[in-house]
Design a protein around this motif. Structure first.
Motif, PDB file in Angstrom:
ATOM      1  N   VAL A 196     -47.651 -49.797 -46.854  1.00  0.00           N
ATOM      2  CA  VAL A 196     -47.331 -49.197 -45.560  1.00  0.00           C
ATOM      3  C   VAL A 196     -46.762 -50.267 -44.645  1.00  0.00           C
ATOM      4  O   VAL A 196     -46.986 -51.461 -44.837  1.00  0.00           O
ATOM      5  CB  VAL A 196     -48.568 -48.555 -44.873  1.00  0.00           C
ATOM      6  N   ASP A 198     -46.728 -52.642 -41.852  1.00  0.00           N
ATOM      7  CA  ASP A 198     -47.924 -53.238 -41.284  1.00  0.00           C
ATOM      8  C   ASP A 198     -47.880 -53.408 -39.774  1.00  0.00           C
ATOM      9  O   ASP A 198     -48.888 -53.401 -39.112  1.00  0.00           O
ATOM     10  CB  ASP A 198     -48.226 -54.578 -41.959  1.00  0.00           C
TER      11      ASP A 198
ATOM     12  N   GLN B 123     -56.782 -38.966 -42.113  1.00  0.00           N
ATOM     13  CA  GLN B 123     -57.717 -39.555 -41.157  1.00  0.00           C
ATOM     14  C   GLN B 123     -57.175 -39.273 -39.757  1.00  0.00           C
ATOM     15  O   GLN B 123     -55.998 -39.525 -39.505  1.00  0.00           O
ATOM     16  CB  GLN B 123     -57.826 -41.069 -41.355  1.00  0.00           C
ATOM     17  N   ASP B 125     -57.174 -40.688 -36.927  1.00  0.00           N
ATOM     18  CA  ASP B 125     -56.557 -41.730 -36.115  1.00  0.00           C
ATOM     19  C   ASP B 125     -55.500 -42.540 -36.847  1.00  0.00           C
ATOM     20  O   ASP B 125     -54.889 -43.438 -36.277  1.00  0.00           O
ATOM     21  CB  ASP B 125     -57.636 -42.689 -35.581  1.00  0.00           C
ATOM     22  N   ASP B 126     -55.316 -42.254 -38.125  1.00  0.00           N
ATOM     23  CA  ASP B 126     -54.378 -43.041 -38.904  1.00  0.00           C
ATOM     24  C   ASP B 126     -52.958 -42.479 -38.762  1.00  0.00           C
ATOM     25  O   ASP B 126     -52.715 -41.324 -39.098  1.00  0.00           O
ATOM     26  CB  ASP B 126     -54.806 -43.035 -40.377  1.00  0.00           C
ATOM     27  N   PRO B 127     -52.027 -43.302 -38.246  1.00  0.00           N
ATOM     28  CA  PRO B 127     -50.648 -42.790 -38.089  1.00  0.00           C
ATOM     29  C   PRO B 127     -49.878 -42.735 -39.406  1.00  0.00           C
ATOM     30  O   PRO B 127     -48.744 -42.266 -39.433  1.00  0.00           O
ATOM     31  CB  PRO B 127     -50.016 -43.789 -37.126  1.00  0.00           C
ATOM     32  N   HIS B 128     -50.471 -43.244 -40.516  1.00  0.00           N
ATOM     33  CA  HIS B 128     -49.798 -43.187 -41.816  1.00  0.00           C
ATOM     34  C   HIS B 128     -50.562 -42.258 -42.749  1.00  0.00           C
ATOM     35  O   HIS B 128     -51.790 -42.247 -42.743  1.00  0.00           O
ATOM     36  CB  HIS B 128     -49.750 -44.572 -42.476  1.00  0.00           C
ATOM     37  N   VAL B 129     -49.827 -41.496 -43.542  1.00  0.00           N
ATOM     38  CA  VAL B 129     -50.505 -40.647 -44.504  1.00  0.00           C
ATOM     39  C   VAL B 129     -49.644 -40.510 -45.756  1.00  0.00           C
ATOM     40  O   VAL B 129     -48.414 -40.558 -45.680  1.00  0.00           O
ATOM     41  CB  VAL B 129     -50.836 -39.270 -43.883  1.00  0.00           C
ATOM     42  N   THR B 148     -44.750 -41.003 -48.191  1.00  0.00           N
ATOM     43  CA  THR B 148     -45.522 -41.653 -47.141  1.00  0.00           C
ATOM     44  C   THR B 148     -44.915 -41.256 -45.812  1.00  0.00           C
ATOM     45  O   THR B 148     -43.702 -41.348 -45.623  1.00  0.00           O
ATOM     46  CB  THR B 148     -45.483 -43.187 -47.283  1.00  0.00           C
ATOM     47  N   GLU B 150     -45.228 -41.148 -41.377  1.00  0.00           N
ATOM     48  CA  GLU B 150     -45.742 -41.822 -40.207  1.00  0.00           C
ATOM     49  C   GLU B 150     -45.623 -40.880 -39.019  1.00  0.00           C
ATOM     50  O   GLU B 150     -44.637 -40.159 -38.886  1.00  0.00           O
ATOM     51  CB  GLU B 150     -44.929 -43.093 -39.936  1.00  0.00           C
ATOM     52  N   LYS B 151     -46.634 -40.908 -38.167  1.00  0.00           N
ATOM     53  CA  LYS B 151     -46.628 -40.033 -37.000  1.00  0.00           C
ATOM     54  C   LYS B 151     -45.881 -40.700 -35.856  1.00  0.00           C
ATOM     55  O   LYS B 151     -46.114 -41.863 -35.541  1.00  0.00           O
ATOM     56  CB  LYS B 151     -48.054 -39.743 -36.567  1.00  0.00           C
ATOM     57  N   TRP B 156     -44.278 -35.782 -37.683  1.00  0.00           N
ATOM     58  CA  TRP B 156     -44.413 -36.698 -38.809  1.00  0.00           C
ATOM     59  C   TRP B 156     -43.053 -36.899 -39.450  1.00  0.00           C
ATOM     60  O   TRP B 156     -42.286 -35.961 -39.618  1.00  0.00           O
ATOM     61  CB  TRP B 156     -45.381 -36.120 -39.841  1.00  0.00           C
TER      62      TRP B 156
END
Lengths: 201, 205
Positions: A196, A198, B123, B125-129, B148, B150-151, B156
């Motif tokens: 990801v 970082d 999750q 609070d996680d901006p990546h999923v 992958t 990102e918010k 997203w």
């Protein structure tokens, strides 16, 4: 060596294309299933060696079901029943045991392999049930089995050809990097965390 | 009257969160995938290998959900920070063209596969999923296809596509790093641009 393979492929690819065009889909699927079923028994052994007895039991179940109800492996009945197909080989087992990649090679015919996977491949070939199941004096039968196996394998890779051809700046580099990523992911059974970003760049 | 008002109010309370809620990343991946496959299943040109038509489809249906600037940053790794804002813009534009073509080419190889969407752990609070899917095809092991995301604000965006463990983005890292080491950022931009021009010329034929 890369150039050797590219040259060999000039001959092999049209054969695979001809096979792909001529053979109806159900036949191609049956042929893939047939070889896949034989390989499943070796996958079971490798899963056991990697400390995954649950997967190994499932693989044995697949072989038993597909060899009988699946008519000698032509139909993946076990897959329909929910026993997922795994894909393991001795190179992955060595990787799981902590053996590093070692230098990367591009071998004639067999293509990209790290040193570890080259050794794994030699063990795979030595035990490859295709050579043993047809434990026979009929060399012609065995050789044509091996030929069908590899032509079928090459045909299954045909769709990727154009993608790689156009995506790559340097085909050799692109295949090497993809191979290394793919194997790393296979050793961890796809559970490797993806990279990801970082920081906020 | 009062009861009627409170009824409206209750109804509003029930509906409002649903309206405000953004599309979840897994729902987004599913929606875009299904949209694209619906077209591919009916389009004989794309199935016959027309890269041009597949690119049009990707431009229309997929592009809005991809963040190419982030993809370029991920592909370049540490070198990204060496680029000026103007260079970053040009790099992203060129890399976008190349990735769209790669994605389009893979669509032309579509042959009746089906897509299975795996459960996604998000999750709060996680901006990546990572959204995991599987391409299922008869006669072979399913191929893992992960996205992958990102918010950004409320939406997203996809910034990596991983096929069978191979990231279509980071697979360029070594090549790009080498070019930057040898010829700098100013070498990488024309390298990408030339490749795109060359491929574009090949498609027109």
């Amino acid at each position: 060596m890369f150039a050797v393979n590219e040259a060999l492929d000039v001959v092999i690819k049209p054969v695979a294309q001809g096979y792909d065009a001529a053979a109806p889909l159900p036949l191609k699927v049956a042929i893939s299933n047939f070889f896949g079923n034989i390989w499943d028994s070796w996958t079971a052994v490798n899963n056991l060696l990697q400390g995954k007895p649950g997967d190994a039991v499932s693989d044995v179940g697949r072989v038993l079901i597909n060899s009988t109800i699946g008519i000698g492996g032509a139909f993946d009945v076990a897959g329909e029943m929910g026993l997922t197909k795994h894909s393991e080989d001795f190179g992955q087992t060595l990787g799981k045991w902590g053996v590093g990649d070692g230098p990367y090679f591009y071998w004639p015919i067999i293509g990209p392999r790290t040193t570890r996977d080259t050794f794994g491949w030699m063990v795979d070939v030595y035990v490859d049930p295709v050579w043993h199941v047809y434990h026979t004096d009929d060399m012609a039968l065995r050789n044509s089995m091996v030929a069908v196996h590899y032509i079928n394998l090459r045909a299954s890779l045909l769709p990727a050809d154009k993608v790689v051809e156009e995506a790559a700046f340097d085909k050799y580099d692109y295949i090497r990097d993809a191979y290394l990523q793919h194997r790393r992911s296979e050793i961890f059974d796809g559970a490797l965390p993806h990279e990801v970003l970082d920081d906020e760049r | 009257m009062k009861s009627l008002l409170s009824l409206f109010f209750a109804a509003w309370l029930a509906v409002a969160p649903a309206l405000a809620q953004e599309v979840s990343p897994d729902a987004l991946v599913r929606q875009v995938t299904e949209d694209v496959l619906t077209v591919v299943r009916q389009d004989k040109d794309i199935q016959g290998g027309s890269t041009r038509k597949a690119i049009e489809l990707v431009d229309a249906k997929v592009l809005p959900y991809f963040n190419f600037q982030r993809m370029t940053a991920l592909a370049m790794g540490r070198d990204w920070n060496k680029a000026t804002p103007e260079q970053k813009k040009r790099l992203s534009e060129e890399f976008k063209t190349l990735l769209v073509r790669t994605y389009a080419n893979s669509l032309t190889s579509y042959r009746n596969q089906t897509v299975v969407y795996k459960p996604t752990r998000i999750q709060p609070d996680d901006p990546h999923v990572v959204v995991k899917t599987e391409i299922v095809q008869p006669g072979s092991k399913p191929v893992q296809l992960d996205y992958t995301l990102e918010k950004q604000g409320d939406s997203w965006k996809v910034y990596d596509v991983i096929v069978a463990g191979v990231s279509l983005v980071t697979n360029y890292r070594d090549t790009f790093n080498n070019e930057v080491r040898n010829n700098g950022i100013d070498g990488l931009i024309p390298m990408l641009a030339n490749r795109n021009r060359q491929l574009e010329a090949g498609t027109r034929k």
